[in-house]
Design a protein around this motif. Sequence first.
Motif, mmCIF file in Angstrom:
data_model
loop_
_atom_site.group_PDB
_atom_site.id
_atom_site.type_symbol
_atom_site.label_atom_id
_atom_site.label_comp_id
_atom_site.label_asym_id
_atom_site.label_seq_id
_atom_site.Cartn_x
_atom_site.Cartn_y
_atom_site.Cartn_z
ATOM 1 N N THR A 1 47.899 33.720 46.054
ATOM 2 C CA THR A 1 49.100 34.677 45.499
ATOM 3 C C THR A 1 49.484 34.856 44.331
ATOM 4 N N ILE A 2 48.574 35.843 43.875
ATOM 5 C CA ILE A 2 49.049 36.396 42.743
ATOM 6 C C ILE A 2 49.634 37.650 42.459
ATOM 7 N N ARG A 3 51.018 37.464 42.966
ATOM 8 C CA ARG A 3 52.326 38.805 42.965
ATOM 9 C C ARG A 3 52.248 39.586 41.472
ATOM 10 N N ASN A 4 53.066 39.028 40.437
ATOM 11 C CA ASN A 4 53.081 39.608 39.056
ATOM 12 C C ASN A 4 52.440 39.139 37.814
ATOM 13 N N GLU A 5 52.624 39.634 36.375
ATOM 14 C CA GLU A 5 51.892 39.258 35.645
ATOM 15 C C GLU A 5 52.026 37.616 35.306
ATOM 16 N N THR A 6 53.695 37.644 35.258
ATOM 17 C CA THR A 6 54.284 36.523 35.000
ATOM 18 C C THR A 6 53.687 34.952 36.235
ATOM 19 N N GLU A 7 52.950 35.412 37.183
ATOM 20 C CA GLU A 7 51.753 34.569 38.334
ATOM 21 C C GLU A 7 50.831 34.757 37.607
ATOM 22 N N ASN A 8 49.749 35.661 36.679
ATOM 23 C CA ASN A 8 48.443 35.903 36.305
ATOM 24 C C ASN A 8 48.677 34.958 35.118
ATOM 25 N N LEU A 9 48.009 33.105 36.005
ATOM 26 C CA LEU A 9 47.903 32.260 34.145
ATOM 27 C C LEU A 9 46.038 32.346 33.884
ATOM 28 N N GLY B 1 39.690 35.471 30.478
ATOM 29 C CA GLY B 1 41.394 36.175 30.669
ATOM 30 C C GLY B 1 41.977 36.585 32.371
ATOM 31 N N LYS B 2 43.061 37.173 32.188
ATOM 32 C CA LYS B 2 43.773 37.711 33.368
ATOM 33 C C LYS B 2 42.964 38.952 34.404
ATOM 34 N N GLN B 3 42.124 38.967 33.872
ATOM 35 C CA GLN B 3 41.629 39.862 34.281
ATOM 36 C C GLN B 3 40.481 39.796 35.884
ATOM 37 N N TRP B 4 41.571 41.450 36.661
ATOM 38 C CA TRP B 4 40.533 40.331 38.029
ATOM 39 C C TRP B 4 39.031 41.183 38.368
ATOM 40 N N LEU B 5 38.189 40.610 38.338
ATOM 41 C CA LEU B 5 37.216 41.353 39.085
ATOM 42 C C LEU B 5 36.353 41.214 41.086
ATOM 43 N N ALA B 6 35.606 42.138 40.925
ATOM 44 C CA ALA B 6 35.815 42.058 42.404
ATOM 45 C C ALA B 6 34.416 41.954 43.271
ATOM 46 N N THR B 7 33.995 41.289 44.116
ATOM 47 C CA THR B 7 32.101 41.738 44.537
ATOM 48 C C THR B 7 32.357 41.488 46.207
ATOM 49 N N LYS B 8 31.179 40.986 47.046
ATOM 50 C CA LYS B 8 30.916 40.938 48.105
ATOM 51 C C LYS B 8 31.538 39.527 48.443
ATOM 52 N N CYS B 9 31.785 40.222 49.356
ATOM 53 C CA CYS B 9 32.821 38.229 50.015
ATOM 54 C C CYS B 9 31.785 37.590 50.625
#
Length: 255
Positions: A54-62, A112-120
């Motif tokens: 779980t990544i709740r905010n920028e601080t936790e997003n490594l 990077g710290k960006q997230w992507l979505a894809t098919k599960c």
Amino acid sequence: MRREICILVPLLLLLPPVCGQVSRLRPNVTFHKYLMNWTQAQLYCRENHTDLVTIRNETENLDKFHGWIGLYRENTSSDWKWSRGDVIATYFPWKKDHPKDGENCAFTKEDGKQWLATKCESHNQFMCYEENLVLVKENETWEDALMHCRTLEAVDQSKPATDYQNHRYDLATLLTVDDLTFAQETAQEAPHEVWTGLRYLAGQWVWVGGEPGPPKNINSCPTQRFCGILRKNGSLDIRDCMQKRFFLCYKKPSS
Ligand SMILES: *[C@@H]1O[C@H](CO)[C@@H](O)[C@H](O)[C@H]1NC(C)=O
Ligand SMILES: *[C@@H]1O[C@H](CO)[C@@H](O)[C@H](O)[C@H]1NC(C)=O
Ligand SMILES: *[C@@H]1O[C@H](CO)[C@@H](O)[C@H](O)[C@H]1NC(C)=O
Ligand SMILES: *[C@@H]1O[C@H](CO)[C@@H](O)[C@H](O)[C@H]1NC(C)=O
Ligand SMILES: *[C@@H]1O[C@H](CO)[C@@H](O)[C@H](O)[C@H]1NC(C)=O
Ligand SMILES: *[C@@H]1O[C@H](CO)[C@@H](O)[C@H](O)[C@H]1NC(C)=O
Ligand SMILES: *[C@@H]1O[C@H](CO)[C@@H](O)[C@H](O)[C@H]1NC(C)=O
């Protein structure tokens, strides 16, 4: 002058061996190279660790994160949730043009710290995390809280968790400065102070794990309050053990 000394001594006794040490109670993340679809990865993490991260905010997003994270949605019109506890997500550093319709599981890339979505059903590496400190949101007496922690998870699943030493969790022992800091952060979700594993036994303060309690910064001669709480401001104090409070369980050090 005297007053200051009285306050300083316990702090100094508590600090020296542990300055700068990151608490073992903070969650740790493990990276897994097996390629799995999101549901398989979730099952793997739940069985062998606590859950997908779980990544709740920028601080936790490594930066170091890559692979499936715990973020998913049922379908294009439903909320994004975290696998752990089905908590509705509020922080989304999506990469440009993500997420698209029909892409309901999230992952990150190394670069990077960006997230992507894809098919599960796609196959991906994944990250699990291990929760080492748990706030139980139920009001219990100190003794009931102790039993509750000990029954959270058995070491040997074929035997009751209440068997002698067959428990993975116990009421929380807070030894280092960062243990206290992280416990305080965790306790913010409670309405009031929470029980810890601190207890007055045979004339001295001890943690349930057997470690000596914090020196002298709490009453050394209690008359009727024999159990330790942690305030939301991070200080420890003692209470009547029959009072009911939320409580902190921790994963015992493996010995
Ligand atoms: C995570 O932390 C706990 C508590 O310190 C420890 O027992 C466990 O081995 C750690 N796991 C990993 C993979 O480092
Ligand atoms: C847990 O880990 C073991 C060893 O890596 C693996 O064989 C097992 O399949 C994992 N559990 C799940 C549910 O994937
Ligand atoms: C990130 O979340 C954690 C846990 O809720 C919290 O302790 C921390 O202060 C948050 N950091 C920021 C920058 O919001
Ligand atoms: C989407 O998922 C929600 C549950 O999150 C469900 O109530 C709803 O019916 C679903 N919609 C469609 C179109 O499947
Ligand atoms: C993931 O794989 C398992 C086992 O092959 C399958 O049962 C499950 O439906 C798959 N889940 C998704 C979301 O594709
Ligand atoms: C626990 O007790 C506190 C105060 O005694 C109360 O405010 C709170 O609503 C109770 N919570 C639950 C979940 O019982
Ligand atoms: C926390 O609150 C208690 C009671 O209100 C107070 O006595 C104590 O000094 C406070 N501690 C800190 C570190 O603020």
